[in-house]
Structures are given as C-alpha cells and as structure tokens.
Design a protein around this motif. Structure first.
Motif, PDB file in Angstrom:
ATOM      1  N   PHE B  87       0.581  -1.421  -0.481  1.00  0.00           N
ATOM      2  CA  PHE B  87       0.605   0.322  -0.161  1.00  0.00           C
ATOM      3  C   PHE B  87       1.096   0.802   0.060  1.00  0.00           C
ATOM      4  CE2 PHE B  87      -3.841  -1.442   0.749  1.00  0.00           C
ATOM      5  CZ  PHE B  87      -3.810  -2.916   0.921  1.00  0.00           C
ATOM      6  N   PRO B  90       0.766   4.597   1.912  1.00  0.00           N
ATOM      7  CA  PRO B  90       0.804   4.043   4.013  1.00  0.00           C
ATOM      8  C   PRO B  90       1.995   3.530   4.371  1.00  0.00           C
ATOM      9  CG  PRO B  90      -0.880   3.784   2.890  1.00  0.00           C
ATOM     10  CD  PRO B  90      -0.546   4.176   1.205  1.00  0.00           C
ATOM     11  N   PHE B 144      -8.447   8.085   9.025  1.00  0.00           N
ATOM     12  CA  PHE B 144      -7.298   8.383   8.112  1.00  0.00           C
ATOM     13  C   PHE B 144      -7.535   6.916   6.965  1.00  0.00           C
ATOM     14  CE2 PHE B 144      -5.610   5.738  11.287  1.00  0.00           C
ATOM     15  CZ  PHE B 144      -5.499   6.689  11.936  1.00  0.00           C
ATOM     16  N   PHE B 147      -6.929   6.983   2.925  1.00  0.00           N
ATOM     17  CA  PHE B 147      -5.428   7.351   3.212  1.00  0.00           C
ATOM     18  C   PHE B 147      -4.560   5.384   3.267  1.00  0.00           C
ATOM     19  CE2 PHE B 147      -1.358   8.891   2.349  1.00  0.00           C
ATOM     20  CZ  PHE B 147      -0.406   7.666   3.555  1.00  0.00           C
ATOM     21  N   PHE B 148      -5.625   5.085   4.800  1.00  0.00           N
ATOM     22  CA  PHE B 148      -4.632   4.021   5.170  1.00  0.00           C
ATOM     23  C   PHE B 148      -5.050   2.495   4.014  1.00  0.00           C
ATOM     24  CE2 PHE B 148      -3.415   0.801   8.202  1.00  0.00           C
ATOM     25  CZ  PHE B 148      -4.322  -0.754   7.993  1.00  0.00           C
ATOM     26  N   ASN B 149      -6.110   2.658   3.155  1.00  0.00           N
ATOM     27  CA  ASN B 149      -6.404   2.226   2.133  1.00  0.00           C
ATOM     28  C   ASN B 149      -5.938   2.148   1.104  1.00  0.00           C
ATOM     29  OD1 ASN B 149      -7.411  -0.567   4.040  1.00  0.00           O
ATOM     30  ND2 ASN B 149      -9.395   0.948   3.665  1.00  0.00           N
TER      31      ASN B 149
END
Lengths: 207, 200, 178
Positions: B87, B90, B144, B147-149
């Motif tokens: 990812f 992140p 978030f 954003f994390f994914n």
C-alpha cells in the motif's frame, strides 16, 4: 579475521551469482512431453461421435462438458446445449484453463468441422490435461446426423436403421419437433452451469 | 514440497507449536546477537555499532538466495508463500513514523521482547508505548480510513513492479550489503577511537 | 554456561554475520514450514484488540479497525503471531541465561541522559512505532526483514523508509545515545 571475512564475502557473492544460473523449469510437472504427445495425436480414441454426444446430452450425463472453441459471436448464434465457450485464440488464458482438468469431467471440444477442435485438443493435451475429447465432424456433422439424419436405403443393415431411428428421436429432442434446414435451430441457449476448478489457496500472513 | 502446512503435509494443528518454536529460535538469535540492548541497536545510526546492519542485511541476502535455491530444488513453491501486500503511500508514512520511533525508543517490537526477557526496563516502557500507539491508531482510524487503504498494489514483488528478475535483486542486495559491511567496519574503527564503550 | 566477564566487561555476543546467516535460514525455514514469515508487532495489535474487546465489546465490534481482527469463534489472541511472539520472549530468556545477561531490572541509557528521560522517550518512541506499524502493515521483523527477503515491493519500501528516516532524524536525538 580479515582473511576469513574475505573468504565469506566471496562465498556469498558466488551464492548470489549462482541464483542467475538457476534454470527456468522447462517442463511443468504435468506437461505431456512432445514424444508422448505425437503418440497421442495418432490415436483415434480421442474422437467421440455425434451419436455419442447426443446420447450423453439426452441421458444428462453429469460428466459431460461441452466446449465450443469457435469465436464468441458464432457461439452466441447457435451452440450445443449447455456448451461453454472457450474461443481457440483464448485457450491459454487462466480463465479458459479453469474449464479444463476438472475432476471427473470429460471435456469434449467441438467447432464447425473438427479442425479447430483438434487444435484445442492438441494444445490442451500438451499441457497435460486428461479426459479431453473431440467431437468428430463438429457441428456440421451434428447437423447432418442428428438434426437432419439421412434415411438409410432399404438394403442397409439393421444397425443402420437403429442408428437412424435414434438420430431422428434425438433430432426431435433437440429441436422440439421441427426439422431444420440451416444451423439456426434457435435451440434453447440453456443457462450454462460452469464448473470451474477449485482455486488453490496461497498462505496468508501479516506483520 | 513446501510450504508444508498450506500444502497440508503437516496438519494445521501443529501450527501453534511451530509458531512457538520458531519464535524461540528468533528470540534466541536476536538476543545472542546483541539486539536486546537499545544502545547496541541505536549504534547503527551513530556509527559506533553496526550490528543491526550486519545481522539484518546478512539475513536478507541469505534468505533471498535461500528462497531462490529452495524453489530450484523443488523444496518450496514460491507461488504459495505470503508476499506482504503493498500500500504505497500509507507504508511510506508508516515507515517514516516507525523510523522516528526507532531512534527515539531504541527498539523495535521483536527486539523489545527479548530485552524484556533479560530485564531491561526501557524495553518494558517501549512496549507500553507500542500498546498506546496502536490503541490511538485504532481509536482514530475513522479519520484516515481512506488513506490507510490507498495506494494498494496487491501482493506485488519487486519483479512484478520492475520487470527485473529476482536473481538481480538477490545479487544487487548482496553486493550492496557486502560493500556496506566493509565500509562500516572502517567507520566503526574511526568512531570507536573516541568512545570507550560501544558494545553494551 | 558461558559468562565471559573477562571480555573487558563487555558482553559476549555471536558474530553478527553468523547470527545473520542463521536468521536468514530461519526465515527460509519459516516460509518452508508455514508459507509465511515471522513478525512481532501483530502480537501487540492482537493484545490491544483483545483488551478493547474485553472492556468495551460494543465499541470493538463497531470499530472499523478492531472489528476486522475479532474472529467469530475464538479470541483474537488465538493467532499465529501471538504464539510466535511468546516464543520470542522465551528465546530471549534462554539466550540471556546462557550468556549470563539476566540481571535485575535496569534502565539502559546514553551517558548524557538520565534514566527518566530515557523512559519517557521509550514510551514516546514506542507509541510512534506502534502507530506507524499499522500503516506499514508490519515492523522491522515482519515487513522489512521478511518482506524484503521474499522480494515484496512493500517490504523493501518499509525497510528503506525506517532506516532512511532513522538516519535523517538521528542527529536530533543524539543526546539520548551518545
């Protein structure tokens, strides 16, 4: 100390360089070697007749898997009941491969005549798939024998008449009672139940 | 043909026994190499003790070559092993935060466990910090989540991304690692001239 | 039981290259047996999830993050990494016993700093590390070490990120260590 480390450094470099020379595996375990493949090609046992296929369809043989290797538009116009479409040009994709090698299923390739079906068979055999067959004569033969069977002359043997009656009955089964001139029987495009291979699962993990 | 448990050559019931055994071996190696001391670990950033670099990098290059050879010998099916998913954004952010945490705390989770085992109080506090950090993450996750994914590339390997075959990476890492070992030995010599203690 | 106190009072450690080779082989063997690599931060995460689930089960179920790690029929602690991390503790203890490094609780810190400062930074560092490890999908063991060894793109990114950042900020925290 230094000499030992020098030796270890060289050893490690050699090991790393060695990974370049690991040969790509030539033959995937189950592939059929070219010699054996040539032997297989000369065997007529890969052919099934249109009569056999008709019988299996009528008896609803659960192991039968019909694979139409013609292009998609031809498949959509007309095909055999419950046939799957794997166009010859796409036969090597993973999605197409999912239709082969399913346990206990007999895959029968067919096309208009049997040239494309034969090619599909050779390719699949080379990859090692077993239980694969070709419908001899293809759809053209299917039309001639099943849909429009020719009545044998009076002098023909008993078996010929038996075959003819079987074919007439099969023809009625497949066309719902109307004999057809062209390939467009408007046959029920039955809902295709596609059985695919169980996907092997890779390991899961994490941090 | 490995991996043994996914191929069901060993049943899954052994999974946790094997986990503990592997953990014991891991913990032993970490502690025996000196990773149970935060001052040893921090040394890699200040030039007085490069043990982290030596152990870590050696392990990576040995494992890279090892995996390739195991695949060649038919012992391990590389297509069946777990590849850490990527990812992009992140992970970059996470790595940066972890880097700061590493220098501040002087530990990483695995080494902090071994340090606790031998009685280091600062490791205990580090682990307390780990709990707090993960808890804060969990609580603020909705902020978030997207954003994390983001930046998901799937379980891609270096080869998938660059098109360069694996042996090149094994070789490249090996060359860089070996060069680093020699260079840091010189750096250590110079830095240690001025310090009395460098091995804790 | 080796107690190499005569090593100028410096503790006796394995040759780092030897340790590295063994560690690399351990990673390969772990993949060979289990198909996955080792790790550490995951166990702490499981503990946090379990704690939240125990004290505030509704909140845990509703949370988009915790809920992912709560399996249907067993505890979140019933997890490969938790057992492996428990093994790490035991392995560390074993090594400490063999090399004579088990002593009463002590706080390690640099010459120019105090114990209390060290502890404060340990907690802060741990919090940052824990927070970051969730984004990174692992820590130096699981993501950087095992990820890089298995040629994972993400693993190499995390490895470069952690050490690169470490070097970048090392100067600011030098008083803690040197």
């Amino acid at each position: 100390m230094n000499k030992n480390y020098l030796f270890l450094t060289i050893l490690m470099l050699l090991l790393a360089v060695g990974t370049f020379f690991i040969p790509k595996k030539q033959l995937v375990k189950h592939e059929r070697s070219p010699e054996k493949l040539l032997m297989d090609i000369t065997q007529p046992s890969r052919y099934v007749t249109t009569d056999q296929v008709a019988k299996m369809i009528i008896e609803q043989d659960p192991t039968l898997e019909l694979i139409d290797v013609r292009p998609a538009d031809e498949y959509n116009k007309f095909t055999l009941p419950d046939a799957v479409n794997v166009p010859l040009k796409d036969i090597l994709t993973p999605e197409s491969q999912d239709n082969l090698g399913i346990e206990d299923m007999n895959a029968v390739f067919f096309s208009n005549d049997d040239i494309m079906a034969d090619q599909a068979w050779v390719i699949s055999r080379r990859m090692g798939y077993k239980n694969i067959y070709v419908m001899k004569g293809g759809l053209n033969c299917w039309i001639e024998t099943i849909i429009n069977p020719v009545e044998p002359p009076e002098t023909a043997p008993e078996t010929a008449f038996e075959t003819y009656h079987f074919r007439k009955a099969a023809g009625i089964y497949f066309t719902g009672g109307n004999t057809v001139q062209t390939g467009d029987t408007g046959t029920k495009k039955a809902k295709v139940k596609v059985r695919r291979k169980k996907k092997e699962k890779a390991a899961s993990g994490g941090c | 043909m490995g991996p043994l448990i996914p191929n069901e050559i060993i049943t899954g019931d052994w999974n946790f026994v094997i986990a503990i055994l592997i953990g014991i071996a891991f913990g032993f190696l970490l502690e025996a190499s000196g990773f149970s001391s935060s001052r040893n670990l921090a040394g890699v950033f200040y030039g007085y003790n490069f043990v982290v670099l030596r152990v870590f990098f050696t392990a990576v290059i040995v494992a890279m070559a090892g995996l390739l050879y195991f695949d060649y010998f038919g012992w391990l099916d590389l297509s069946k092993i777990f590849i850490l998913p990527t990812f992009l954004s992140p992970m970059i952010l996470g790595a940066v935060i972890m880097g700061i945490g590493f220098v501040m705390g002087g530990f990483c989770p695995g080494t902090s466990f071994t340090a606790i085992a031998i009685g280091k109080m600062d490791a205990v506090f580090f682990v307390i910090g780990l709990f707090i950090g993960i808890f804060i993450f969990g609580e603020s996750f909705p902020l978030f989540k997207d954003f994390f994914n983001s930046g998901s590339m799937g379980n891609v390997t270096l080869t998938d991304v660059t098109g360069i075959a694996a042996p090149w990476f094994a070789f490249g890492f090996t060359v860089v690692a070996l060069a680093a070992f020699w260079v840091t030995a010189e750096i250590e010599k110079k830095v240690r001239k001025n310090t009395k203690e460098y091995k804790f | 039981m080796k107690k190499h106190k005569n090593n100028n009072g410096r503790p006796h450690y394995l040759n780092p290259y030897f340790g590295g080779v063994l560690l690399g082989l351990l990673v390969v063997i772990t993949f060979y047996i289990t198909g996955r690599g080792l790790g550490a931060s995951g166990a702490v995460k499981s503990t946090v999830v379990t704690a939240v689930e125990t004290f505030a089960p509704q909140h845990a179920e509703n949370s988009p993050y915790y809920s992912k790690y709560i399996p249907e029929d067993k505890s979140p602690m019933n997890n490969w990494l938790v057992f492996e991390s428990f093994g790490i503790l035991i392995g560390g203890l074993l090594s400490g016993v063999i090399y004579g490094r088990i002593k009463k609780f002590r706080i390690e810190h640099g010459k120019h700093t105090t114990s209390s400062k060290r502890l404060i930074f340990a907690v802060l560092g741990g919090a940052l590390f824990g927070f970051g490890s969730q984004f990174g999908r692992g820590c130096t063991s699981g993501a950087a070490l095992v990820g890089s060894a298995s040629f994972s793109f993400g693993g190499v990114i995390v490895m470069l990120g952690i050490f690169g950042t470490g070097y970048a900020v090392a100067w600011f925290f030098r008083k803690l260590w040197i």
